[in-house]
Design a protein around this motif. Structure first.
Motif, PDB file in Angstrom:
ATOM      1  N   ARG A 354     -21.402  11.402 -18.675  1.00 32.33           N
ATOM      2  CA  ARG A 354     -20.536  11.026 -19.787  1.00 32.33           C
ATOM      3  C   ARG A 354     -20.723  11.373 -21.086  1.00 32.33           C
ATOM      4  NH1 ARG A 354     -16.939   6.776 -19.102  1.00 32.33           N
ATOM      5  NH2 ARG A 354     -17.762   6.067 -17.098  1.00 32.33           N
ATOM      6  N   ILE A 355     -19.842  11.816 -21.456  1.00 37.00           N
ATOM      7  CA  ILE A 355     -19.739  12.390 -23.181  1.00 37.00           C
ATOM      8  C   ILE A 355     -19.398  11.359 -24.088  1.00 37.00           C
ATOM      9  CG2 ILE A 355     -19.384  14.372 -24.398  1.00 37.00           C
ATOM     10  CD1 ILE A 355     -21.066  15.132 -22.122  1.00 37.00           C
ATOM     11  N   PRO A 356     -20.058  11.180 -25.105  1.00 39.53           N
ATOM     12  CA  PRO A 356     -19.612  10.117 -26.250  1.00 39.53           C
ATOM     13  C   PRO A 356     -18.218  10.751 -26.687  1.00 39.53           C
ATOM     14  CG  PRO A 356     -22.002  10.574 -26.539  1.00 39.53           C
ATOM     15  CD  PRO A 356     -21.487  11.734 -25.315  1.00 39.53           C
ATOM     16  N   THR A 357     -17.435   9.900 -26.921  1.00 39.25           N
ATOM     17  CA  THR A 357     -16.055  10.040 -27.398  1.00 39.25           C
ATOM     18  C   THR A 357     -16.100  10.970 -28.660  1.00 39.25           C
ATOM     19  OG1 THR A 357     -14.834   8.421 -26.525  1.00 39.25           O
ATOM     20  CG2 THR A 357     -13.866   9.389 -28.164  1.00 39.25           C
ATOM     21  N   HIS A 358     -16.810  10.677 -29.583  1.00 35.92           N
ATOM     22  CA  HIS A 358     -16.851  11.537 -30.991  1.00 35.92           C
ATOM     23  C   HIS A 358     -17.235  13.106 -30.481  1.00 35.92           C
ATOM     24  CE1 HIS A 358     -21.092  10.322 -30.745  1.00 35.92           C
ATOM     25  NE2 HIS A 358     -21.491  11.650 -31.507  1.00 35.92           N
ATOM     26  N   LEU A 359     -18.372  13.053 -29.698  1.00 36.60           N
ATOM     27  CA  LEU A 359     -18.829  14.477 -29.469  1.00 36.60           C
ATOM     28  C   LEU A 359     -17.472  15.109 -28.815  1.00 36.60           C
ATOM     29  CD1 LEU A 359     -22.423  14.068 -28.184  1.00 36.60           C
ATOM     30  CD2 LEU A 359     -21.695  14.746 -30.502  1.00 36.60           C
ATOM     31  N   VAL A 363     -15.571  18.750 -30.112  1.00 35.56           N
ATOM     32  CA  VAL A 363     -15.507  20.285 -29.744  1.00 35.56           C
ATOM     33  C   VAL A 363     -13.816  20.472 -29.466  1.00 35.56           C
ATOM     34  CG1 VAL A 363     -15.582  21.144 -26.961  1.00 35.56           C
ATOM     35  CG2 VAL A 363     -17.677  20.007 -28.019  1.00 35.56           C
ATOM     36  N   VAL A 364     -12.947  19.565 -28.972  1.00 30.17           N
ATOM     37  CA  VAL A 364     -11.544  19.814 -28.829  1.00 30.17           C
ATOM     38  C   VAL A 364     -10.960  20.210 -30.339  1.00 30.17           C
ATOM     39  CG1 VAL A 364      -9.359  18.732 -28.207  1.00 30.17           C
ATOM     40  CG2 VAL A 364     -11.390  18.243 -26.784  1.00 30.17           C
ATOM     41  N   SER A 365     -11.464  19.507 -31.379  1.00 29.60           N
ATOM     42  CA  SER A 365     -11.068  19.871 -32.532  1.00 29.60           C
ATOM     43  C   SER A 365     -11.276  21.521 -32.777  1.00 29.60           C
ATOM     44  CB  SER A 365     -11.704  18.930 -33.794  1.00 29.60           C
ATOM     45  OG  SER A 365     -11.133  17.548 -33.577  1.00 29.60           O
ATOM     46  N   ASP A 366     -12.427  21.502 -32.516  1.00 25.80           N
ATOM     47  CA  ASP A 366     -12.973  23.118 -32.873  1.00 25.80           C
ATOM     48  C   ASP A 366     -12.048  24.293 -31.972  1.00 25.80           C
ATOM     49  OD1 ASP A 366     -14.928  22.314 -34.457  1.00 25.80           O
ATOM     50  OD2 ASP A 366     -16.552  22.454 -33.141  1.00 25.80           O
ATOM     51  N   ALA A 367     -11.947  23.586 -30.639  1.00 21.83           N
ATOM     52  CA  ALA A 367     -10.891  24.456 -29.991  1.00 21.83           C
ATOM     53  C   ALA A 367      -9.430  24.681 -30.342  1.00 21.83           C
ATOM     54  CB  ALA A 367     -11.079  23.898 -28.475  1.00 21.83           C
ATOM     55  N   ILE A 368      -9.201  23.424 -30.966  1.00 18.67           N
ATOM     56  CA  ILE A 368      -7.639  23.482 -31.748  1.00 18.67           C
ATOM     57  C   ILE A 368      -7.730  24.375 -32.709  1.00 18.67           C
ATOM     58  CG2 ILE A 368      -5.882  22.128 -32.849  1.00 18.67           C
ATOM     59  CD1 ILE A 368      -6.675  19.906 -31.032  1.00 18.67           C
ATOM     60  N   ALA A 369      -8.669  24.495 -33.403  1.00 20.04           N
ATOM     61  CA  ALA A 369      -8.601  25.129 -34.620  1.00 20.04           C
ATOM     62  C   ALA A 369      -8.700  26.788 -34.425  1.00 20.04           C
ATOM     63  CB  ALA A 369      -9.784  24.864 -35.608  1.00 20.04           C
ATOM     64  N   ARG A 382       0.900  18.071 -30.352  1.00 19.96           N
ATOM     65  CA  ARG A 382      -0.267  17.667 -31.315  1.00 19.96           C
ATOM     66  C   ARG A 382      -1.223  16.886 -30.588  1.00 19.96           C
ATOM     67  NH1 ARG A 382       2.600  15.196 -34.408  1.00 19.96           N
ATOM     68  NH2 ARG A 382       2.200  12.933 -33.777  1.00 19.96           N
ATOM     69  N   ILE A 383      -2.479  17.056 -30.324  1.00 21.00           N
ATOM     70  CA  ILE A 383      -3.590  16.392 -29.725  1.00 21.00           C
ATOM     71  C   ILE A 383      -4.066  15.319 -30.439  1.00 21.00           C
ATOM     72  CG2 ILE A 383      -5.645  16.519 -28.836  1.00 21.00           C
ATOM     73  CD1 ILE A 383      -4.973  19.371 -27.761  1.00 21.00           C
ATOM     74  N   ASN A 384      -3.870  14.091 -30.264  1.00 17.47           N
ATOM     75  CA  ASN A 384      -4.338  13.030 -31.195  1.00 17.47           C
ATOM     76  C   ASN A 384      -5.812  12.704 -30.852  1.00 17.47           C
ATOM     77  OD1 ASN A 384      -1.241  12.250 -30.550  1.00 17.47           O
ATOM     78  ND2 ASN A 384      -1.787  11.877 -32.621  1.00 17.47           N
ATOM     79  N   TYR A 385      -6.259  12.587 -29.622  1.00 13.64           N
ATOM     80  CA  TYR A 385      -7.727  12.350 -29.547  1.00 13.64           C
ATOM     81  C   TYR A 385      -7.798  12.528 -28.036  1.00 13.64           C
ATOM     82  CZ  TYR A 385      -6.879   7.712 -28.210  1.00 13.64           C
ATOM     83  OH  TYR A 385      -6.326   6.363 -27.571  1.00 13.64           O
ATOM     84  N   ARG A 419     -16.539  22.797 -20.941  1.00 14.64           N
ATOM     85  CA  ARG A 419     -17.826  23.194 -20.192  1.00 14.64           C
ATOM     86  C   ARG A 419     -18.736  24.009 -21.139  1.00 14.64           C
ATOM     87  NH1 ARG A 419     -17.326  22.568 -14.618  1.00 14.64           N
ATOM     88  NH2 ARG A 419     -15.460  22.014 -13.823  1.00 14.64           N
ATOM     89  N   ALA A 420     -18.023  24.701 -21.759  1.00 18.47           N
ATOM     90  CA  ALA A 420     -19.260  25.568 -22.756  1.00 18.47           C
ATOM     91  C   ALA A 420     -20.209  24.842 -23.513  1.00 18.47           C
ATOM     92  CB  ALA A 420     -18.222  26.592 -23.607  1.00 18.47           C
ATOM     93  N   ALA A 421     -19.674  23.558 -23.999  1.00 19.27           N
ATOM     94  CA  ALA A 421     -20.387  22.764 -24.818  1.00 19.27           C
ATOM     95  C   ALA A 421     -21.242  21.790 -24.115  1.00 19.27           C
ATOM     96  CB  ALA A 421     -19.297  21.866 -25.569  1.00 19.27           C
ATOM     97  N   PHE A 422     -20.692  21.403 -22.896  1.00 18.87           N
ATOM     98  CA  PHE A 422     -21.646  20.257 -22.096  1.00 18.87           C
ATOM     99  C   PHE A 422     -22.041  20.683 -20.712  1.00 18.87           C
ATOM    100  CE2 PHE A 422     -18.388  17.993 -24.969  1.00 18.87           C
ATOM    101  CZ  PHE A 422     -19.433  17.565 -25.808  1.00 18.87           C
ATOM    102  N   ASP A 423     -21.598  21.875 -20.332  1.00 20.90           N
ATOM    103  CA  ASP A 423     -22.009  22.377 -19.119  1.00 20.90           C
ATOM    104  C   ASP A 423     -21.226  22.082 -17.863  1.00 20.90           C
ATOM    105  OD1 ASP A 423     -24.038  24.160 -20.090  1.00 20.90           O
ATOM    106  OD2 ASP A 423     -25.502  22.822 -19.690  1.00 20.90           O
TER     107      ASP A 423
END
Length: 441
Positions: A354-359, A363-369, A382-385, A419-423
């Motif tokens: 289980r990955i904490p929501t903030h982490l 990762v998703v914010s970086d992917a969007i950028a 638009r992805i909100n969260y 997957r790249a971030a958390f395997d």
């Protein structure tokens, strides 16, 4: 927990696959107005009035040889009797009550299983009077339905769920890793169980289908508790259906539902065949952690490139399971068997990660950028969260302004970044898109 099982049984061309598709809300079964057109037995899931259950379309279970129709029908009935909790016995109102129907009824009547009789092709009210002759089958009120139009399906499902047993809690604790071995006959599943345990607990033979019983084998290794679920088995000796590989798929499905980790065992000597893809696909769809185990590696002629080429071949055939690691071994010589359980433990942990929501949102914010969401006619999604809502398998909900704009390719892009971030080695990830509501603020 294992879901109860509903099997659809009947002679050819009564519309079993059409009704199956209605039950599961999808068009998985091939439907054509020719006897025997359903080539593969299909297994799906359904829910009605809050009760979940598995559905088997037995239409694809056939036998080789000439004039085997009656034996094929009998085999379907026997399979349903053995594996199902409730049996839907389908007949065709246009053909009326036939001798084949009565043959099947005789087999089902002796089973003691709950039987729901569905009379298909009642496409108009004028046909309703024609269903009364099916009272002669002795199973109570027949239900008139139209698989093609959908009429009567609610009544049928009401009757089915009324007969369903309650879902049974698994007898093992959460700290136990449940491992199912699946694969076509004679790939060495039973030999692998023995090699892992280090003792001869399961009868092993080089004749396909010699393991007669599916066996749960609990054991402990290095402080970790496991249960091996060997799916090789067939409970009844001498039955004609022991000659069909499709039977092993049906048995495997029950084991897959109970498992945390599914080992798809492949015969390294013979290579990959379509049956391997068929069975492994069920594990993927069920959201289970997965490992490919290439057995009989000791008899494969190889050089320094063989293993890499074989793994590449697996990746080509199982594009949808790129997350699953591959272990090469020989159950016979015990070569590399010791490498398997550490991989099982690793993928089980990843399956429950289980990955904490903030982490996850970072990762998703970086992917969007790097790669912004798609646009349509000047409007951008638009992805909100994002948040992880479940484990086993890891399940992520992406809250957006326009869910219909989420393309599968962008969903796959987000999965790859996660997957790249958390395997998440060895486990599928499920991603669902939801519209952000006012209450989510």
């Amino acid at each position: 927990m294992a879901r109860p099982v509903v099997a659809i049984v009947g002679r050819p061309n009564v519309g079993k696959s059409t009704v199956f598709n209605r039950m599961i809300g999808d068009r998985l079964a091939i439907v054509e107005d020719k006897p025997g057109i359903t080539r593969d037995r299909i297994y799906g899931t359904s829910e009605w009035n809050g009760k979940a259950f598995s559905v088997i379309d037995t239409g694809g279970i056939e036998l080789d040889g000439e004039d085997m129709m009656l034996k094929s029908i009998r085999m379907q009935a026997e399979l349903a009797i053995e594996e199902a909790d409730v049996i839907v016995f389908m007949c065709d109102v246009k053909s009326g009550l036939t001798q084949s129907d009565e043959e099947v009824a005789g087999i089902l009547y002796r089973s003691g299983k709950p039987i729901v009789v569905a009379i298909n092709k009642v496409d108009n009210m004028g046909r309703m009077n024609d269903i009364y002759e099916f009272y002669n089958l002795g199973f109570g009120d027949p239900i008139g339905i139209s698989g093609s139009h959908g009429s009567g399906m609610g009544d049928l499902l009401d009757a089915v769920v009324k007969e369903l047993p309650e879902m049974v809690e698994d007898e093992y604790g959460d700290d136990v890793i449940r491992v199912a071995l699946i694969g076509r006959p004679n790939v060495g599943k039973s030999s692998l169980v023995n090699a892992i345990l280090g003792e001869e607990r399961v009868i092993v033979s080089n004749v396909a289908g010699t393991t007669r019983d599916a066996i749960d084998t609990p054991f402990e290794r290095d402080g970790q508790r496991y249960v091996l679920i060997d799916t090789a088995g067939m409970r009844k000796r001498g039955k004609v259906y022991e000659n069909t590989e499709k039977y092993s798929v049906m048995r495997a499905m029950k084991a897959i539902e109970r498992a945390d980790v599914v080992l798809t065992v492949i015969n390294g000597e013979e290579g990959i065949i379509d049956q391997d893809k068929h069975v492994a696909g069920y594990a993927h769809e069920a959201g289970k952690a997965a490992i490919f185990v290439v057995n009989k590696w000791d008899v494969v002629e190889k050089d320094d490139k063989t293993m890499r080429q074989f793994e590449s071949n697996i990746r080509d055939h199982f594009l949808f399971m790129s997350y699953a690691p591959v272990v090469f071994l020989s159950a016979l010589t015990k070569q590399r068997v010791h490498k398997l359980l550490p991989v099982v433990q690793q993928v089980a942990e990843q399956h429950a990660l289980r990955i904490p929501t903030h982490l996850l949102n970072d990762v998703v914010s970086d992917a969007i950028a790097i790669n912004p969401p798609p646009t349509d006619k000047g409007k951008r999604m638009r992805i909100n969260y994002v948040t992880q809502v479940a484990v086993k398998p890891p399940t992520v909900i992406v809250f957006v302004n326009e869910p219909e704009m989420m393309h599968f390719s962008y969903e796959r892009y987000l999965e790859n970044k996660i997957r790249a971030a958390f395997d998440f080695i060895g486990t599928p990830i499920r991603i669902f898109t939801r519209r952000k509501s006012a209450s989510d603020n």
